[in-house]
Design an enzyme around this catalytic site. Structure first.
Site, PDB file in Angstrom:
ATOM      1  N   TYR A 146     -35.413 -20.131  35.018  1.00  0.00           N
ATOM      2  CA  TYR A 146     -34.565 -20.278  36.204  1.00  0.00           C
ATOM      3  C   TYR A 146     -33.115 -20.604  35.848  1.00  0.00           C
ATOM      4  CZ  TYR A 146     -35.756 -25.417  36.444  1.00  0.00           C
ATOM      5  OH  TYR A 146     -35.946 -26.752  36.229  1.00  0.00           O
ATOM      6  N   GLU A 147     -32.264 -20.510  36.871  1.00  0.00           N
ATOM      7  CA  GLU A 147     -30.808 -20.607  36.712  1.00  0.00           C
ATOM      8  C   GLU A 147     -30.272 -19.542  35.751  1.00  0.00           C
ATOM      9  OE1 GLU A 147     -29.264 -22.159  38.791  1.00  0.00           O
ATOM     10  OE2 GLU A 147     -30.915 -23.367  39.543  1.00  0.00           O
ATOM     11  N   GLY A 148     -30.866 -18.376  35.777  1.00  0.00           N
ATOM     12  CA  GLY A 148     -30.485 -17.296  34.878  1.00  0.00           C
ATOM     13  C   GLY A 148     -31.347 -17.330  33.647  1.00  0.00           C
TER      14      GLY A 148
END
Length: 592
Positions: free
Chosen positions: A434-436
């Site tokens: 997550y978050e890229g």
């Protein structure tokens, strides 16, 4: 189950012996004397050890549940959240003008490690609210700040960020959520968002959703995105939560880990929202929240590794099996502790050297953020921008690896739920996603960050290493051989890798992209090599001044291990980078 012990002593070493925070010349840092930081981190440690950590396995087992549109968090989470709020932990580094305590971000980061190690799923509720606070503080109107910031800072209201939709994640240009203008200047938000952490819960009486959406008639792609505040409950004139807005949680994800945090599908059916900043500038505003989140995720990666390492170390000290190859170490017992065996030592040293190096890197990164935001230092802003994908990508990859090594230390016991190590591994796994995803972090590094401002930031980083080498070269032959020479070699590998990118980027972009992940890891190893060199210098100075011989000698030995056993990985990464695109792209898509 593992018992968490907060590494307050190690945090104090990094803050005061390595980073010298009280003498750093950053506005507000003059207040960070040893007594102050020790008192704050000591209280954070008590909360982490006695309140949050005991809830971690129970929260994982119970999970969140959706009942008639309302999410119920695990038993004990609400009381723990109230304790965090009442203790002022939600407001630690927030603006005093909006109810915050105004302490530096670096101190909040140090406390955040303890909370995340103790209970990552719980800490995310606080972290997301803090991210919403920062986005509104940076981009909101004065009226929006006055209404929302005090409640977010004091933990009265929660917060989220809503980006991902079923048809798009990284490619935000594909977002379909619509924002229809209304006569009163507000907007009606319609669309679906998925994988929204803390999207619905019972810890606060309102949740401030930050939502990316499109205003009809705007530009295509990411240039047409705007950011909106969409509260769960519309505030009354006096600021109290009023009528329920047209936003609901339509379902909870069934996940591998982080069961104590609600990951929601959010449905917006004409919900009332307020625009933050100008129209079609939403991505810039959202990145204020995302960049903080990426640094926080890097912290989560090593924090889970730190918790797992502590449990593995305790097991290795107590578990009896086999005899030391050089002689009996436990003559009163039937076997020696497994800690005596070289392969177990290797395993634990891999964990220890990573965790302690990562801790120093994240805290240094936090000082760069403070230097940029509190002191207006553009060079610090550029450097932390460069390091953000490295911190997020490298530390989470290695954090997952560390939790796996910790699980391995326990052997068969590590595979059981009762031992608790498998939860650390499951919870840590999402940090690489997550978050890229970490692949995206690598592309961000080579595609945007290395070449930004003609490479000024990476040049400054390498110049910093050169200055350190020049300052200390020749003073001590052993230190030269054990720290400075390996660091110089690793930095040269990084220079060579960057040169490869510059020479191949235009003519053969696939050659650079195929090696992006290796460049990120090579860069990460150089960062930890730099941190370990700085820590070894600080530890030797403390020893010379009569400091704790056991602590500082162990610190230097751990640093020597990293430099000898981990830092040489830069050469392997460089070989992969220089192999170019051919090995990666050799197969046609149909041949897989």
């Amino acid at each position: 189950m593992p018992r968490y012990t907060a590494p307050v002593g190690d945090l104090m070493f990094v803050l005061h012996d390595v980073l010298n925070v009280d003498r750093a010349g950053i506005p507000g840092y003059e207040e960070l004397d040893r007594d102050t930081t020790a008192a704050i981190l000591g209280e954070a440690a008590k909360l982490a050890e006695t309140v949050l950590a005991p809830l971690n396995p129970a929260g994982d087992k119970e999970g969140c549940r959706l009942e008639n549109g309302a999410v119920r968090t695990p038993e004990g989470f609400k009381a723990a959240f109230d304790a965090m709020r009442d203790g002022g932990w939600t407001a630690l580094d927030c603006d005093p003008a909006y109810g915050g305590q105004g302490l530096p971000y670096v101190l909040a980061t140090a406390a955040g490690e303890l909370f995340s190690s103790a209970n990552m799923a719980f800490q995310m509720y606080l972290g997301l609210a803090h991210g919403a606070y920062n986005a509104i503080h940076a981009h909101g109107s004065e009226a929006q700040k006055a209404l929302y910031l005090p409640k977010l800072a004091r933990g009265i209201w929660g917060g989220t960020m809503n980006l991902t939709e079923p048809q798009c994640g990284t490619d935000l240009g594909l977002i379909r959520t619509r924002a229809d203008p209304q006569p009163d200047g507000r907007y009606r938000i319609t669309g679906q968002k998925i994988w929204i952490s803390a999207g619905e819960h019972d810890l606060t009486d309102n949740i401030v959703h930050l939502v990316l959406a499109r205003i009809p008639g705007g530009p295509e792609g990411v240039k047409g995105l705007s950011l909106f505040i969409v509260p769960k409950r519309l505030p009354n004139a006096d600021g109290t939560p009023g009528a329920r807005n047209a936003v609901v949680c339509g379902g909870l994800e069934r996940k591998m880990g982080l069961h104590g945090n609600a990951t929601c599908m959010m449905q917006y059916d004409g919900a009332i929202g307020e625009l933050i900043g100008p129209p079609h500038a939403g991505l810039r505003a959202m990145f204020t929240m995302m960049n903080e989140a990426r640094l926080a995720v890097g912290l989560q990666g090593y924090a889970q590794g730190a918790a797992a390492y502590g449990a593995a170390l305790a097991f290795a000290r107590e578990r009896l099996q086999g005899r030391d190859a050089t002689g009996v170490r436990n003559p009163a017992g039937p076997a020696d502790p497994i800690l005596v065996h070289p392969d177990v030592r290797r395993n634990l040293m891999d964990q220890k050297s990573f965790v302690e190096g990562a801790r120093a890197l994240v805290l240094w990164g936090a000082t760069l953020i403070d230097r940029a935001h509190r002191g207006g230092d553009a060079a610090a802003e550029a450097l932390i921008s460069l390091l953000t994908p490295v911190i997020k990508g490298f530390l989470t990859d290695k954090g997952v690896e560390t939790t796996l090594l910790a699980q391995q230390t326990l052997g068969g016991a590590g595979f059981t739920r009762d031992a608790g190590l498998e939860q650390f591994l499951r919870d840590a796994r999402v940090t690489t996603i997550y978050e890229g995803t970490n692949g995206i972090q690598a592309l961000d590094l080579v595609g945007r960050k290395l070449g930004a401002d003609k490479g000024a930031a990476v040049t400054a980083f390498l110049t910093m290493i050169d200055a350190l080498l020049a300052e200390h070269r020749g003073r001590d032959a052993a230190f030269d051989a054990q720290f400075l020479t390996p660091l110089a070699a690793a930095a040269e590998d990084l220079r060579t890798a960057i040169g490869f990118c510059l020479s191949h980027g235009a003519a053969d972009p696939n050659a650079v992209l195929a090696g992006a992940y290796d460049i990120m890891h090579l860069f990460g190893h150089v960062c930890l090599g730099l941190m370990w060199t700085r820590m070894a210098l600080a530890a030797q100075s403390a020893l010379d001044a009569g400091g704790d011989a056991g602590f500082f000698t162990a610190k230097i030995a751990t640093g020597r291990y990293y430099m000898a056993r981990q830092l040489p990985a830069t050469r392997t990464h460089l070989a992969r980078i220089e192999s170019g695109a051919a090995p990666v792209m050799a197969l046609d898509a149909e041949a897989f």
